[in-house]
Design an enzyme around this catalytic site. Structure first.
Site, PDB file in Angstrom:
ATOM      1  N   HIS A 249       0.921  -1.063   0.045  1.00 55.09           N
ATOM      2  CA  HIS A 249      -0.064  -0.078  -0.023  1.00 55.09           C
ATOM      3  C   HIS A 249       0.880   1.125  -0.080  1.00 55.09           C
ATOM      4  O   HIS A 249       1.978   0.965   0.625  1.00 55.09           O
ATOM      5  CB  HIS A 249      -0.982   0.012   1.293  1.00 55.09           C
ATOM      6  CG  HIS A 249      -1.871   1.036   0.899  1.00 55.09           C
ATOM      7  ND1 HIS A 249      -1.836   2.388   1.364  1.00 55.09           N
ATOM      8  CD2 HIS A 249      -3.233   0.649   0.746  1.00 55.09           C
ATOM      9  CE1 HIS A 249      -3.122   2.894   1.051  1.00 55.09           C
ATOM     10  NE2 HIS A 249      -4.036   1.992   1.014  1.00 55.09           N
ATOM     11  N   ASP A 300      -7.828  -5.061   0.225  1.00 55.32           N
ATOM     12  CA  ASP A 300      -8.433  -6.175  -0.689  1.00 55.32           C
ATOM     13  C   ASP A 300      -8.328  -7.535  -0.326  1.00 55.32           C
ATOM     14  O   ASP A 300      -9.020  -8.306  -0.996  1.00 55.32           O
ATOM     15  CB  ASP A 300      -8.200  -5.570  -2.110  1.00 55.32           C
ATOM     16  CG  ASP A 300      -8.261  -4.328  -2.413  1.00 55.32           C
ATOM     17  OD1 ASP A 300      -9.439  -3.864  -2.549  1.00 55.32           O
ATOM     18  OD2 ASP A 300      -7.572  -3.493  -2.747  1.00 55.32           O
TER      19      ASP A 300
END
Length: 367
Positions: A249, A300
């Site tokens: 991320h 996710d």
């Protein structure tokens, strides 16, 4: 001066809605770890008003949202045609949001009604694609309970409501992500809510943003269906230069705080629904990826298994993300409209200079 790739770390504006400062996600100043079990309606109220509601305000707000969980008849008629087309559900949602902006007195639609319509539209797309009749919301159900009922056709258990409530809270907003910023750019032009939301949906569709959850489960399905060893599969992908979706991320270098919460939900629901093989595979891949790349799972990664355990098709996962994120999109649209300033950045031109049309044309003719 070369700007950071993708404007990483570049501050383009200010917001009071949410923050990821110091890798801690907060909504209006409250850490997400304290909000994960708070009713979704209360989180929406917080994002839109920057304060917690009183008990009476929460009851009234919940009642308002539930009462608006219905779609205009003309929209439903058109949806029943387009939702059966061989298109990605996010393309269908994009068209549906645009349709909502042209029907049923939309000029007077305010955020509560718009959010309620979006949740209902996502559920309707799922039902239509499964050749199932569209359900009507129940006035005695809460928002999350109604949402599950609308897409599944069954009244969920209290545990299912609790789990999806947490998923929706964790996805409700995330500072200036790509789709929220896209919506803000359009909002800065003083365009209508539905135009702003349509562009947000378009942005979320991309696999590097909302579409990653689908790619995570596609990987898991491929491994399971072909009988491959999960670690050998991942290693081959890495060696060939492929990206393993669901890891890393831009903001959270030491682990996505949302993933840690979702991991426990994925563990619980996978064992309760007979899908533990998928979760155990994820755990193997998680440990292997950290050893090989030092990357952590993001939001996710575990969401993919959770959505599967709710009997959702993989290609609808990103529409679920859109349903959850609409609350945050609307918060950013409202904040940007109040700011009243057009977003119009400048760019640094790095192309050719000192070129002259007639001289170049003559040179080409003489070649």
């Amino acid at each position: 001066m070369k700007l950071p790739e993708g404007l990483a770390g570049v501050i383009v504006d200010q917001t009071r809605i949410s923050s990821t400062k110091n890798e801690i996600l907060t909504y209006a100043g409250y850490p997400i770890t304290e909000l994960k079990d708070v009713p979704y309606e209360e989180i929406v109220f917080l994002l839109w008003n920057l304060r917690l509601p009183t008990e009476s305000e929460l009851v009234s707000f919940r009642r308002e949202l539930v009462s608006q969980m219905k779609l205009p008849a003309e929209t439903v008629r058109l949806m029943e045609r387009i939702a059966r087309e061989p298109q990605h559900p996010m393309s269908i949602l994009r068209t549906t949001v645009s349709l909502l902006g042209t029907t049923n007195d939309n000029e007077h639609d305010e955020p509560p009604r718009i959010l309620a319509k979006m949740l209902t539209a996502v559920a309707a797309i799922i039902r239509i694609r499964n050749d199932q009749p569209i359900k009507r919301s129940k006035p005695d159900f809460g928002v999350v309970e109604n949402f599950i009922y609308l897409f599944s056709g069954k009244r969920p258990t209290a545990e299912q409501v609790k789990m999806l409530n947490t998923v929706m809270v964790l996805h409700a907003d995330h500072e200036f992500n790509a789709s929220a910023f896209t919506a803000r750019v359009v909002a800065s032009t003083q365009s209508d809510y539905y135009s702003c939301l349509t562009t947000a949906v378009c942005s979320l569709k991309g696999p590097l943003h909302g579409g990653a959850n689908e790619q995570v489960f596609k990987m898991l399905e491929t491994i399971k269906q072909t009988g491959q060893d999960p670690l050998e599969y991942v290693e081959r992908q890495l060696e060939s230069g492929q990206k393993i979706m669901g890891f890393g991320h831009r903001v959270y270098k030491h682990g996505d705080p949302r993933a840690a919460i979702l991991r426990e939900i994925a563990r619980k629901i996978s064992y309760e629904t007979g899908n533990e093989a998928y979760f155990e595979m994820e755990e193997q891949i998680r440990d292997f990826m950290f050893e090989k790349t030092h990357l952590h799972p993001n939001v996710d990664y575990y969401t993919a298994v959770i959505y599967h355990c709710f009997n959702l098709d993989r290609d609808t996962f990103t529409t679920m993300f859109a349903a959850c994120r609409t609350a945050g999109w609307l918060a950013h649209i409202m904040e940007q409209r109040e700011e009243g300033c057009l977003i119009r950045p400048s760019s640094e031109y790095i192309g050719e200079t000192n070129r002259h049309y007639h001289a170049d044309k003559e040179a080409h003719l003489n070649e």
